[in-house]
Design an enzyme around this catalytic site. Structure first.
Site, PDB file in Angstrom:
ATOM      1  N   ARG A 177      -8.754  -0.021   4.390  1.00  0.00           N
ATOM      2  CA  ARG A 177      -7.746   0.913   3.867  1.00  0.00           C
ATOM      3  C   ARG A 177      -6.447   0.175   3.559  1.00  0.00           C
ATOM      4  NH1 ARG A 177      -6.214   5.586   7.487  1.00  0.00           N
ATOM      5  NH2 ARG A 177      -4.874   5.767   5.682  1.00  0.00           N
ATOM      6  N   ARG A 225       1.232  14.773  13.173  1.00  0.00           N
ATOM      7  CA  ARG A 225       1.777  14.504  11.846  1.00  0.00           C
ATOM      8  C   ARG A 225       1.780  15.718  10.918  1.00  0.00           C
ATOM      9  NH1 ARG A 225      -0.444   8.673   9.904  1.00  0.00           N
ATOM     10  NH2 ARG A 225       1.531   8.541   8.831  1.00  0.00           N
ATOM     11  N   ASP A 262       4.591   0.484  12.092  1.00  0.00           N
ATOM     12  CA  ASP A 262       3.349  -0.088  11.554  1.00  0.00           C
ATOM     13  C   ASP A 262       3.143  -1.549  11.965  1.00  0.00           C
ATOM     14  OD1 ASP A 262       2.716   2.304  10.387  1.00  0.00           O
ATOM     15  OD2 ASP A 262       3.197   1.721   8.340  1.00  0.00           O
ATOM     16  N   CYS A 269      -4.604  13.585  12.514  1.00  0.00           N
ATOM     17  CA  CYS A 269      -4.887  12.181  12.246  1.00  0.00           C
ATOM     18  C   CYS A 269      -4.839  11.437  13.566  1.00  0.00           C
ATOM     19  CB  CYS A 269      -3.890  11.664  11.227  1.00  0.00           C
ATOM     20  SG  CYS A 269      -2.794  10.398  11.720  1.00  0.00           S
ATOM     21  N   LYS A 283       0.842  -1.202   0.000  1.00  0.00           N
ATOM     22  CA  LYS A 283       0.000   0.000   0.000  1.00  0.00           C
ATOM     23  C   LYS A 283       0.881   1.258   0.000  1.00  0.00           C
ATOM     24  CE  LYS A 283      -1.777   1.624   4.025  1.00  0.00           C
ATOM     25  NZ  LYS A 283      -1.497   3.046   4.272  1.00  0.00           N
ATOM     26  N   ASN A 284       1.837   1.319   0.917  1.00  0.00           N
ATOM     27  CA  ASN A 284       2.597   2.555   1.060  1.00  0.00           C
ATOM     28  C   ASN A 284       3.511   2.817  -0.131  1.00  0.00           C
ATOM     29  OD1 ASN A 284       1.314   3.049   3.423  1.00  0.00           O
ATOM     30  ND2 ASN A 284       3.050   2.547   4.767  1.00  0.00           N
TER      31      ASN A 284
END
Ligand code: UD1
Length: 422
Positions: free
Chosen positions: A400, A123, A308, A118, A22-23
């Site tokens: 997501r 951030r 993460d 967030c 994803k990233n």
């Protein structure tokens, strides 16, 4: 709103395919804005964040076509007709700020909404903006938007990041490919997603050296061409599913998994007594007989232990023998899963950025709720090991970042289903 129902107990056996990252995909997609020729990504993950980035690029005039059931993204930016990334889309996803560098580099101007707060901390995007200023950008913050201009184009410069930021490195790297002269990014992020971006940009004609180290040198070129690029494997999805047999027992092969993407995480798993080995097609994770041992974990930029995977690792350590200390060094507010795990019987004490976890014999199923993506999946992992039923609400967080989570886990024998509330 959908929820996920997990019934604990039982070991896991079989294979789980790992999707594209994803990233990585979220930074490769805006790279299309740098060129008027097509950029095609293969091995793209099927996720709501990718759909959000698709909408954002389309709102700028880019063409994005999803092929092969979403695994291929064919993009073209030959006809960009809007210079503003609006708040409506940007607020949904912080990675939207990654369109700023490429738009500014290609067109000499861009207006991008600030992403705002967030769930896992403030951030800010100050490092992104400072890097672009070092390349000659003139920035003005008005009404929640960054108005960026580079009359005459961006110029190569020296960027010294105060601390390591993945997104700021990506934005600066993309912008520098079309800047006049040489740019040096010092204290750059070294994540595999940065290396993947540099490879893709190079295939488009960019001149880049040093990706994967903390100093990246970019020699600007006049224009970039098209390319076809396969997205690197998702190391966070990989680590998450490696923890499933670790927590439940059994043996699972992660297809497409690579140790070099997760070396420090694998070292920690080894210290807990979980075996990780390479196979022809990926990695095999096996829980040996006996207890999982406690281990201390500190999150750090790559190649350190990824933030993460902190929530998912905590789920494992909740059932380990002994006391583990987890230190979160990247984000200031990333232990929101702890109170939910405590509701499942875990023994966790949080003080600032440190969580002390003492293993319990057995977690107990409970209705739980998460406030972010990785926290949600940590609750699923905990549910797999718990006695009884766990219902995880707010599944949109999971959508997501994890494609087909129910199919992938039930494919190795987990008792898990998605419940629609309608
Ligand atoms: C990326 C990942 C995210 C991961 C994070 C850290 C994507 C889409 N997201 O996020 O999943 O958790 O890396 O590995 O790739 N910071 C500032 N100013 C800035 C930028 C960052 O203060 O201008 C701070 C952040 O608040 C945070 C730290 O720097 O405390 C690291 O953040 P960063 O590496 O930038 O994370 P992201 O790129 O947003």
């Amino acid at each position: 709103m959908d929820s996920i129902l997990v019934k604990g107990g039982g070991s896991l056996q079989g294979q789980i395919p790992i999707a594209g990252a994803k990233n990585a995909c979220l930074t490769l997609m805006p790279a299309t804005l740098l060129s008027d020729e097509p950029l095609t990504l293969t091995n793209a993950p099927r996720l709501s964040d990718i759909r959000t980035m698709t909408q954002l690029l389309q709102s700028l005039g880019a063409e994005v076509t999803s092929l092969n059931d979403g695994k291929v993204l064919a993009m073209s930016s030959h006809n960009l007709n809007n210079d503003t990334a609006h708040y409506d889309i940007v607020r949904k996803m912080r990675a939207s700020i990654l369109v700023l560098g490429p738009m500014l580099a290609r067109n000499g101007h861009a207006i991008v909404s600030l992403p705002g707060g967030c769930a896992i901390g403030a951030r800010p995007v100050d490092l992104h903006l400072k890097a672009l200023e070092a390349m000659g950008a003139e920035l003005d913050l008005k009404d929640g938007y960054v108005h960026a201009k580079a009359p005459g184009g961006l110029k190569g410069g020296k960027v010294d990041f105060e601390f390591v930021s993945v997104g700021a490195t990506e934005n600066a790297l993309m912008a520098a490919t079309l800047a006049k002269g040489t740019t040096v990014l010092n204290n750059a992020a070294r994540e595999p997603e940065i290396v993947d971006l540099a490879r893709c940009l190079r295939a488009m004609g960019a001149q880049i050296e040093g990706e994967g180290s903390s100093a990246i040198t970019i020699q600007g070129v006049d224009r970039l061409g098209g390319a076809m690029h396969a997205v690197v494997a998702d190391r966070i999805e990989l680590g998450t599913y490696m923890l499933a047999p670790a927590i439940c027992g059994g043996e699972v092969e992660l297809l497409g998994g690579r140790i070099d993407l997760l070396a420090s995480f694998c070292e920690k798993l080894d210290a807990t007594g979980i075996s990780v080995s390479e196979s022809k097609d990926g990695l095999v994770v096996k829980r040996k007989n006996g207890d999982v041992r406690a281990v201390n974990v500190t999150t750090e930029p790559f190649p350190g232990f990824p933030t993460d995977l902190q929530a998912q690792m905590m789920a494992l350590l909740c059932t380990a023998r002994g006391t583990s200390v987890l230190e979160e060094k990247i984000f200031e507010n990333r232990f929101m899963h702890a109170p939910e795990l405590i509701r499942m019987g875990a023994d966790i004490d949080v003080h600032g950025g440190t969580a002390t976890v003492t293993g319990v014999e057995k977690l107990k199923g409970a209705p739980v709720m998460a406030t972010d993506l990785r926290a949600s999946v940590s609750l699923i992992l905990a549910g797999l090991a718990a006695q009884g039923e766990t219902r995880v609400a707010r599944v949109y967080h999971l959508d997501r970042g994890y494609e087909h989570v129910v199919a992938k886990l039930s494919g190795v024998g987990a008792n898990i289903e998605r419940i629609s509330d309608q």
